[in-house]
Scaffold this active site. Structure first.
Site, PDB file in Angstrom:
ATOM      1  NE  ARG A   1      -2.211  -1.436   3.608  1.00 45.18           N
ATOM      2  CZ  ARG A   1      -2.061  -2.676   4.102  1.00 45.18           C
ATOM      3  NH1 ARG A   1      -2.538  -3.720   3.437  1.00 45.18           N
ATOM      4  NH2 ARG A   1      -1.445  -2.868   5.249  1.00 45.18           N
TER       5      ARG A   1
ATOM      6  CB  CYS B   1      -2.027  21.938  -9.624  1.00 42.70           C
ATOM      7  SG  CYS B   1      -1.641  23.695  -9.850  1.00 42.70           S
TER       8      CYS B   1
ATOM      9  NE  ARG C   1      -0.627  23.363  -5.243  1.00 43.27           N
ATOM     10  CZ  ARG C   1      -1.066  24.499  -5.760  1.00 43.27           C
ATOM     11  NH1 ARG C   1      -2.164  25.056  -5.302  1.00 43.27           N
ATOM     12  NH2 ARG C   1      -0.422  25.078  -6.755  1.00 43.27           N
ATOM     13  CB  SER C   2      -5.310  24.015  -6.346  1.00 44.23           C
ATOM     14  OG  SER C   2      -5.893  25.058  -7.083  1.00 44.23           O
ATOM     15  CG  ASN C   3      -8.036  20.033 -11.082  1.00 41.10           C
ATOM     16  OD1 ASN C   3      -8.793  19.157 -11.493  1.00 41.10           O
ATOM     17  ND2 ASN C   3      -6.858  20.222 -11.644  1.00 41.10           N
ATOM     18  CG  ASP C   4      -8.396  26.430 -14.429  1.00 39.71           C
ATOM     19  OD1 ASP C   4      -9.638  26.504 -14.521  1.00 39.71           O
ATOM     20  OD2 ASP C   4      -7.622  26.992 -15.229  1.00 39.71           O
TER      21      ASP C   4
ATOM     22  CG  ASN D   1      -4.813  18.182 -14.553  1.00 37.67           C
ATOM     23  OD1 ASN D   1      -5.205  19.099 -13.833  1.00 37.67           O
ATOM     24  ND2 ASN D   1      -3.688  18.267 -15.257  1.00 37.67           N
TER      25      ASN D   1
ATOM     26  CE1 TYR E   1      -8.012  31.727 -11.264  1.00 36.76           C
ATOM     27  CE2 TYR E   1      -8.067  29.612 -12.388  1.00 36.76           C
ATOM     28  CZ  TYR E   1      -7.448  30.501 -11.533  1.00 36.76           C
ATOM     29  OH  TYR E   1      -6.267  30.156 -10.931  1.00 36.76           O
TER      30      TYR E   1
ATOM     31  CB  ALA F   1      -5.818  32.854 -13.843  1.00 36.82           C
TER      32      ALA F   1
END
Length: 277
Positions: A139, A159, A179-182, A190, A222, A276
């Site tokens: 694992r 990201c 962690r963050s996605n546009d 992605n 955005y 951005a």
């Protein structure tokens, strides 16, 4: 209709209806004219793809070759030097390329960085493949692009920063953490490219293809992407295409863009969305 379009539309609708604006904060991102690039977002969203079909949008054209090129640059070339992108006319990293024509110690650098594991010198990608083959019950099949010691030398913090692989009953499952996605621009890229990566790893390790789980901590839209996305949401999706991957490739590092062909990809026209920075 393609299943990916339905999952995407639900995500966009969720953000529109339940998201919070960050207009009360001093945001880092700006538009090309220097004004703040505000977002509406929801926290901790999980998307699951059964991988019974290619998870690529049809309500707009996703530049699938550029998506694969970026993934090959990260995982096969394992470099942050942008020469590979230039050779293939891929411009998606232009805004973050430094004066040395690279993106610092980010992404491909972390994947290609020599590391000592289990008594031998390797890298994260080769170690993953070796362990999937020889230690499938583990694992600990994890790749991390978030190296806190190197963050200051990255042109952009990762990201999509981590992925974990699990083998159950001879089936290879992939969990991707962002962690963050546009959602307007980056997300469709992605999801498709990690599906491609999962297919590649499954091919060279001999496992059947399992689920792709995509976890997004901050799923955001955005402000200037609202209207384009509302237009996109009105479009009727087409059936999903098929992805051919050259079955002769058995060594992961031998993959090139010529080993992929997206067949029967029918899509609506591209929708312009400003990036951005």
């Amino acid at each position: 209709m393609g299943k990916a379009d339905g999952i995407y539309n639900q995500l966009v609708t969720d953000i529109f209806e339940h998201g919070d604006w960050d207009k009360d904060q001093a945001v880092r991102t700006t538009w090309s004219d220097g004004t703040p690039a505000y977002t509406k977002s929801i926290i901790s969203k999980q998307l699951t793809f059964e991988n019974t079909e290619v998870p690529i949008l049809t309500t707009k054209r996703v530049p699938w070759k550029s998506a694969i090129h970026e993934m090959l640059w990260f995982y096969v070339k394992r470099t942050s030097d942008c020469a590979y992108l230039d050779e293939n006319n891929v411009r998606i990293w232009k805004e973050w390329t430094n004066s040395n024509h690279n993106i610092g110690k980010a992404y491909g650098y972390q994947l290609g960085k020599p590391i000592m594991l289990k008594g031998k010198m390797t890298n994260q990608v080769h170690h993953l493949i070796d362990q999937l083959i020889h230690n499938p019950s583990s694992r600990r099949h994890v790749i991390s692009l978030w190296n806190i010691d190197d963050l200051d030398q990255m042109e952009l913090y990762p990201c999509v920063w981590n992925n974990q692989w699990l083998i159950k009953q001879g089936v290879l499952h992939l969990i991707v953490n962002a962690r963050s996605n546009d959602i307007g621009l980056g997300h469709p890229f992605n999801v498709f490219q990690y599906y491609v990566l999962q297919r590649m790893i499954a091919q060279v390790t001999g496992y059947k293809l399992g689920t792709l789980t995509f976890n997004i901590n901050d799923a955001h839209i955005y402000e200037r992407h609202e209207q384009p996305l509302k237009e996109q949401m009105l479009r009727e999706p087409y059936p999903a295409p098929d992805l051919w991957i050259n079955p002769e490739i058995k060594n992961f590092d031998d993959f090139t863009i010529h080993d992929f062909e997206l067949k029967n990809y029918v899509y609506h026209p591209s929708i312009k969305m400003e990036i951005a920075i």
